[in-house]
Design a protein around this motif. Sequence first.
Motif, PDB file in Angstrom:
ATOM      1  N   GLU A   1      27.553   1.029  23.122  1.00 19.04           N
ATOM      2  CA  GLU A   1      27.124   1.106  21.737  1.00 19.04           C
ATOM      3  C   GLU A   1      28.288   0.700  20.847  1.00 19.04           C
ATOM      4  OE1 GLU A   1      25.969   5.126  21.115  1.00 19.04           O
ATOM      5  OE2 GLU A   1      23.979   4.904  22.010  1.00 19.04           O
ATOM      6  N   LEU A   2      27.994  -0.089  19.836  1.00 18.70           N
ATOM      7  CA  LEU A   2      28.984  -0.455  18.831  1.00 18.70           C
ATOM      8  C   LEU A   2      28.567   0.249  17.548  1.00 18.70           C
ATOM      9  CD1 LEU A   2      31.495  -2.242  18.958  1.00 18.70           C
ATOM     10  CD2 LEU A   2      30.140  -4.108  17.982  1.00 18.70           C
ATOM     11  N   VAL A   3      29.406   1.163  17.057  1.00 18.02           N
ATOM     12  CA  VAL A   3      29.041   2.058  15.959  1.00 18.02           C
ATOM     13  C   VAL A   3      29.868   1.734  14.724  1.00 18.02           C
ATOM     14  CG1 VAL A   3      28.785   4.459  15.245  1.00 18.02           C
ATOM     15  CG2 VAL A   3      28.511   3.844  17.667  1.00 18.02           C
TER      16      VAL A   3
ATOM     17  N   ARG B   1      34.719  -0.366  13.352  1.00 16.54           N
ATOM     18  CA  ARG B   1      33.745  -0.174  14.428  1.00 16.54           C
ATOM     19  C   ARG B   1      34.349   0.651  15.564  1.00 16.54           C
ATOM     20  NH1 ARG B   1      33.575  -5.721  13.301  1.00 16.54           N
ATOM     21  NH2 ARG B   1      34.839  -6.057  15.167  1.00 16.54           N
ATOM     22  N   LEU B   2      33.469   1.400  16.251  1.00 18.21           N
ATOM     23  CA  LEU B   2      33.858   2.169  17.428  1.00 18.21           C
ATOM     24  C   LEU B   2      33.015   1.686  18.597  1.00 18.21           C
ATOM     25  CD1 LEU B   2      35.522   4.600  18.564  1.00 18.21           C
ATOM     26  CD2 LEU B   2      33.508   6.022  18.089  1.00 18.21           C
ATOM     27  N   LEU B   3      33.698   1.283  19.678  1.00 15.15           N
ATOM     28  CA  LEU B   3      32.998   0.833  20.879  1.00 15.15           C
ATOM     29  C   LEU B   3      32.905   1.999  21.857  1.00 15.15           C
ATOM     30  CD1 LEU B   3      31.726  -1.348  22.659  1.00 15.15           C
ATOM     31  CD2 LEU B   3      34.043  -1.987  23.403  1.00 15.15           C
TER      32      LEU B   3
ATOM     33  N   ALA C   1      28.427  -9.395  27.553  1.00 16.27           N
ATOM     34  CA  ALA C   1      28.279 -10.698  26.904  1.00 16.27           C
ATOM     35  C   ALA C   1      27.647 -10.565  25.523  1.00 16.27           C
ATOM     36  CB  ALA C   1      27.428 -11.615  27.786  1.00 16.27           C
ATOM     37  N   GLY C   2      26.980  -9.430  25.269  1.00 18.81           N
ATOM     38  CA  GLY C   2      26.328  -9.257  23.982  1.00 18.81           C
ATOM     39  C   GLY C   2      27.213  -8.665  22.910  1.00 18.81           C
ATOM     40  N   LEU C   3      28.443  -8.283  23.264  1.00 18.24           N
ATOM     41  CA  LEU C   3      29.326  -7.660  22.277  1.00 18.24           C
ATOM     42  C   LEU C   3      29.642  -8.567  21.091  1.00 18.24           C
ATOM     43  CD1 LEU C   3      31.797  -5.570  24.469  1.00 18.24           C
ATOM     44  CD2 LEU C   3      30.301  -4.735  22.633  1.00 18.24           C
ATOM     45  N   PRO C   4      29.961  -9.846  21.283  1.00 17.51           N
ATOM     46  CA  PRO C   4      30.193 -10.702  20.114  1.00 17.51           C
ATOM     47  C   PRO C   4      28.975 -10.770  19.199  1.00 17.51           C
ATOM     48  CG  PRO C   4      31.032 -11.743  22.095  1.00 17.51           C
ATOM     49  CD  PRO C   4      30.243 -10.557  22.548  1.00 17.51           C
ATOM     50  N   ALA C   5      27.791 -10.806  19.781  1.00 16.41           N
ATOM     51  CA  ALA C   5      26.580 -10.837  18.968  1.00 16.41           C
ATOM     52  C   ALA C   5      26.416  -9.523  18.203  1.00 16.41           C
ATOM     53  CB  ALA C   5      25.359 -11.087  19.856  1.00 16.41           C
ATOM     54  N   ALA C   6      26.749  -8.392  18.830  1.00 15.20           N
ATOM     55  CA  ALA C   6      26.652  -7.095  18.158  1.00 15.20           C
ATOM     56  C   ALA C   6      27.627  -7.027  16.992  1.00 15.20           C
ATOM     57  CB  ALA C   6      26.931  -5.973  19.156  1.00 15.20           C
ATOM     58  N   ARG C   7      28.821  -7.552  17.178  1.00 10.23           N
ATOM     59  CA  ARG C   7      29.797  -7.574  16.073  1.00 10.23           C
ATOM     60  C   ARG C   7      29.286  -8.430  14.925  1.00 10.23           C
ATOM     61  NH1 ARG C   7      33.392  -8.425  20.745  1.00 10.23           N
ATOM     62  NH2 ARG C   7      34.410  -6.410  21.218  1.00 10.23           N
ATOM     63  N   HIS C   8      28.608  -9.522  15.254  1.00 14.01           N
ATOM     64  CA  HIS C   8      28.039 -10.386  14.213  1.00 14.01           C
ATOM     65  C   HIS C   8      26.976  -9.622  13.409  1.00 14.01           C
ATOM     66  CE1 HIS C   8      26.581 -14.136  12.361  1.00 14.01           C
ATOM     67  NE2 HIS C   8      25.364 -13.606  12.526  1.00 14.01           N
ATOM     68  N   VAL C   9      26.139  -8.857  14.104  1.00 12.29           N
ATOM     69  CA  VAL C   9      25.091  -8.093  13.406  1.00 12.29           C
ATOM     70  C   VAL C   9      25.718  -7.099  12.436  1.00 12.29           C
ATOM     71  CG1 VAL C   9      23.263  -6.373  13.716  1.00 12.29           C
ATOM     72  CG2 VAL C   9      23.376  -8.360  15.240  1.00 12.29           C
TER      73      VAL C   9
END
Length: 321
Positions: free
Chosen positions: A273-275, A258-260, A291-299
């Motif tokens: 954006e998490l790519v 992933r690229l942040l 705070a939404g980054l952990p959720a984005a990694r989960h997706v």
Amino acid sequence: MVADNATRRSAAARLASVFVAGCLLTVLQVQAVLVAVFAGGFEPRTCGEAAGVVGGVLVVTAVPGTALLVVLGAAFRPFPPSARDRRGRWLWAAGVHVFGTVCVIGAVAAALATRRQGGLEVDHLLFPFGGACHALAAAFSLPGARARTASLAAAAVLAGGWSYVVWDANRTPSLGEWIAANGVDRALLRVGDPPPGYALDGVGAGEDGFGASYARPGAAGLHLSVERAGHDTRRTDRRGCPVPLGETVRCADDGGGRLLVRYGHEDGLERWELVLRRDGLVHTVAGDSSAGLPAARHVLSTLRPATDAELAGLVELPMRR
């Protein structure tokens, strides 16, 4: 026999001219209604006001419409017999105009009564339908019981065909029909499992990509987009980090491929954006709260083909016809 052939040719020419005139009159009436409704920002607030606008337009267009048909009534002889004198031509023209107008109003009412997405999805067929209504009214004045029977049969076919078109335009398509009609690439239809506390809130798709939104009460939502590699034409460096253009861009390896990407502005607002690039696809989860980054990694770690149930919302979106 020669006279019969001449009569048939005259009748065919008259019906064709009435059809064209009916199309033009329908265009005139529809455009006049739109101008009357929206000129000066006027917006009818009640059905009565809207009906008043439509009624006024019909009254104003009645004289030029009837006059046009009177000209046609005098142009081709000997059909119909009732239109050979001035009074007969005006009565014939008025009858054709009234029937054609009522027919068009009924068609519009039927379409609006069952419309989807808040719009009239069969408007491109309305003008030829109006022409056909006027031509049928003119055909009913043809001499002979056979001509009247044929006119009634054609009217029934036209009504049935319009009913089917309106029904087909307003029915909810199957998911497969929607995907095929909109040219969606099924390979792009990928989602990740909703993170704890989130729910899949909506989906959208087109020829170029797919998107899914994740919502959580009391928190900023996330948006997943899936595109083919190379679809994004923004300039990037070797890592795939966008070249700054009017804002600060910071990129960092987030692990797992992933690229942040963080975007900053002078006012201090920041979005990210998490790519994840994989198998020729670019998966991007966007948000505006760290705070939404952990959720984005989960997706991104649970990406998989979307199920039909998860894609069900697509059929509520506009579909090409």
